[in-house]
Scaffold this motif. Structure first.
Motif, PDB file in Angstrom:
ATOM      1  N   ILE A 167     -11.976   8.579   6.641  1.00 18.10           N
ATOM      2  CA  ILE A 167     -10.898   7.660   7.002  1.00 18.10           C
ATOM      3  C   ILE A 167     -11.453   6.767   8.113  1.00 18.10           C
ATOM      4  O   ILE A 167     -11.660   7.232   9.241  1.00 18.10           O
TER       5      ILE A 167
ATOM      6  N   VAL B  33      -4.229   5.438   1.229  1.00 18.68           N
ATOM      7  CA  VAL B  33      -4.282   6.687   1.994  1.00 18.68           C
ATOM      8  C   VAL B  33      -4.374   6.370   3.480  1.00 18.68           C
ATOM      9  O   VAL B  33      -3.713   6.994   4.319  1.00 18.68           O
ATOM     10  N   MET B  34      -5.179   5.371   3.812  1.00 18.59           N
ATOM     11  CA  MET B  34      -5.310   4.972   5.211  1.00 18.59           C
ATOM     12  C   MET B  34      -3.969   4.510   5.776  1.00 18.59           C
ATOM     13  O   MET B  34      -3.623   4.825   6.926  1.00 18.59           O
TER      14      MET B  34
ATOM     15  N   GLY C 126      -4.892  13.399   0.034  1.00 16.66           N
ATOM     16  CA  GLY C 126      -6.097  12.597  -0.097  1.00 16.66           C
ATOM     17  C   GLY C 126      -6.806  12.287   1.201  1.00 16.66           C
ATOM     18  O   GLY C 126      -7.888  11.702   1.197  1.00 16.66           O
ATOM     19  N   GLN C 127      -6.255  12.717   2.334  1.00 19.30           N
ATOM     20  CA  GLN C 127      -6.856  12.339   3.617  1.00 19.30           C
ATOM     21  C   GLN C 127      -8.225  12.973   3.848  1.00 19.30           C
ATOM     22  O   GLN C 127      -9.034  12.448   4.628  1.00 19.30           O
TER      23      GLN C 127
ATOM     24  N   ASP D 281     -10.413  13.546   1.359  1.00 21.95           N
ATOM     25  CA  ASP D 281     -11.307  13.214   0.240  1.00 21.95           C
ATOM     26  C   ASP D 281     -12.203  12.037   0.614  1.00 21.95           C
ATOM     27  O   ASP D 281     -12.189  10.981  -0.027  1.00 21.95           O
TER      28      ASP D 281
ATOM     29  N   ASP E  45     -12.325  -0.492  -1.504  1.00 26.95           N
ATOM     30  CA  ASP E  45     -12.120   0.897  -1.085  1.00 26.95           C
ATOM     31  C   ASP E  45     -10.782   1.379  -1.626  1.00 26.95           C
ATOM     32  O   ASP E  45      -9.732   1.013  -1.112  1.00 26.95           O
TER      33      ASP E  45
ATOM     34  N   ARG F 270      -9.195   3.902  -1.222  1.00 22.36           N
ATOM     35  CA  ARG F 270      -8.451   4.801  -0.347  1.00 22.36           C
ATOM     36  C   ARG F 270      -7.610   4.053   0.690  1.00 22.36           C
ATOM     37  O   ARG F 270      -7.038   4.669   1.577  1.00 22.36           O
TER      38      ARG F 270
ATOM     39  N   LEU G 265      -8.389  -2.796  -2.516  1.00 20.25           N
ATOM     40  CA  LEU G 265      -8.549  -1.537  -3.245  1.00 20.25           C
ATOM     41  C   LEU G 265      -9.843  -1.510  -4.048  1.00 20.25           C
ATOM     42  O   LEU G 265     -10.455  -0.443  -4.214  1.00 20.25           O
TER      43      LEU G 265
ATOM     44  N   TYR H 186       0.829  -1.211   0.000  1.00 20.04           N
ATOM     45  CA  TYR H 186       0.000   0.000   0.000  1.00 20.04           C
ATOM     46  C   TYR H 186       0.861   1.259   0.000  1.00 20.04           C
ATOM     47  O   TYR H 186       0.496   2.278  -0.594  1.00 20.04           O
TER      48      TYR H 186
END
Length: 269
Positions: free
Chosen positions: A259, A51-52, A253-254, A256, A46, A48, A43, A25
């Motif tokens: 989380i 990003v997590m 991106g956090q 968007d 999700d 994101r 992915l 990741y």
């Protein structure tokens, strides 16, 4: 400890491992096709997830910075993962060169890269333990060789406990580790949750289970239980990237979307 020969490490490449998926990741190279395959399935549920992963890493940086500012000079980091700079000791020793850090993970591939975790300042110290959080006695015995358990220790469990089920006694394991630490020590944690994305979370849990990976997503209340009897640092239990954001740079991106994870730091009385 690191006395084991990293070149003799036996790595199971037939099953995915959370540490190697986390590496994938983050854009790392220390993973295998089985890790990437399952990572891509995550992915698809999700997009994101990377990003997590970065948000959790950034939380560790901020929490470590905050702890050093409070005078903490000893850290026990369980579930370290594959080294990704800056590692915890680099963050801590940048401010406090005498900081001492013990890392711990159960994936042999982390042992193979442990040298990157041992580049301490001359004033400080780092060590690596090959052990599982489910064996707190072994972790404590090994950590005592580097850390002084008569002085405060920051116990770091970042993005780890959601891989430990209630059946394995996740809350009890944390309590047993904390019981060995003196007053003035800290617990630092992040944890994934299904509070915001229940359908995607259920699908992810089933896919990981089919691949032999436990995912125990917990609610805000269940996460907060890990801190029972401790004094939570303001702002308490918070969405991971919203915990003292002024101590670090935002992760692209956090913001968007949600989380789905919580973070907190608390002090032992």
């Amino acid at each position: 400890m690191t006395g084991q020969d990293p070149t003799a490490v036996q790595i199971d490449t037939s099953r995915p491992h959370p540490a190697r998926m986390y590496d994938w990741y983050l854009g790392g190279k220390d993973n295998y096709p089985v890790d990437e395959q399952l990572g891509r399935q995550m992915l698809a549920l999700d997009p994101r997830v990377p990003v997590m992963a970065r948000v959790n890493r950034a939380f560790m940086h901020r929490a470590t910075t905050w702890l050093v500012q409070q005078g903490v000079r000893q850290f026990l980091d369980i579930g370290t993962g594959i080294p990704t700079e800056p590692n915890l000791h680099q963050v801590a020793q940048r401010v406090a060169p005498d900081a001492r850090v013990v890392y711990c993970d159960n994936d042999p591939i982390v042992l193979a890269h442990a040298a990157a975790l041992l580049r301490s300042t001359p004033q400080g110290a780092t060590e690596y333990l090959q052990a599982d959080v489910r064996d707190p006695a072994a972790i404590v015995d090994g950590a005592r060789r580097i850390l002084d358990f008569d002085r405060p220790v920051a116990l770091s469990l970042v993005a780890l406990l959601h891989f430990v089920s209630d059946e394995d006694g996740a809350h009890e394991l944390v309590a047993r580790l904390l019981a060995e630490l003196p007053s003035g020590s800290y617990l630092t944690m992040t944890h994934a949750t299904s509070d915001f994305t229940p359908e995607e979370s259920e699908a992810a849990t089933e896919k990981l289970k089919a691949a032999g990976v436990t995912l125990a997503l917990r609610s805000r209340e269940e996460f907060a239980r890990f801190f029972d009897g401790l004094d939570l640092v303001e702002p308490g239990v918070e969405i991971v990237h919203q915990w003292h954001p002024e101590l670090g740079e935002p992760v692209p991106g956090q913001d968007d979307g949600v989380i789905p994870g919580y973070g907190a730091v608390a002090r032992k009385r």
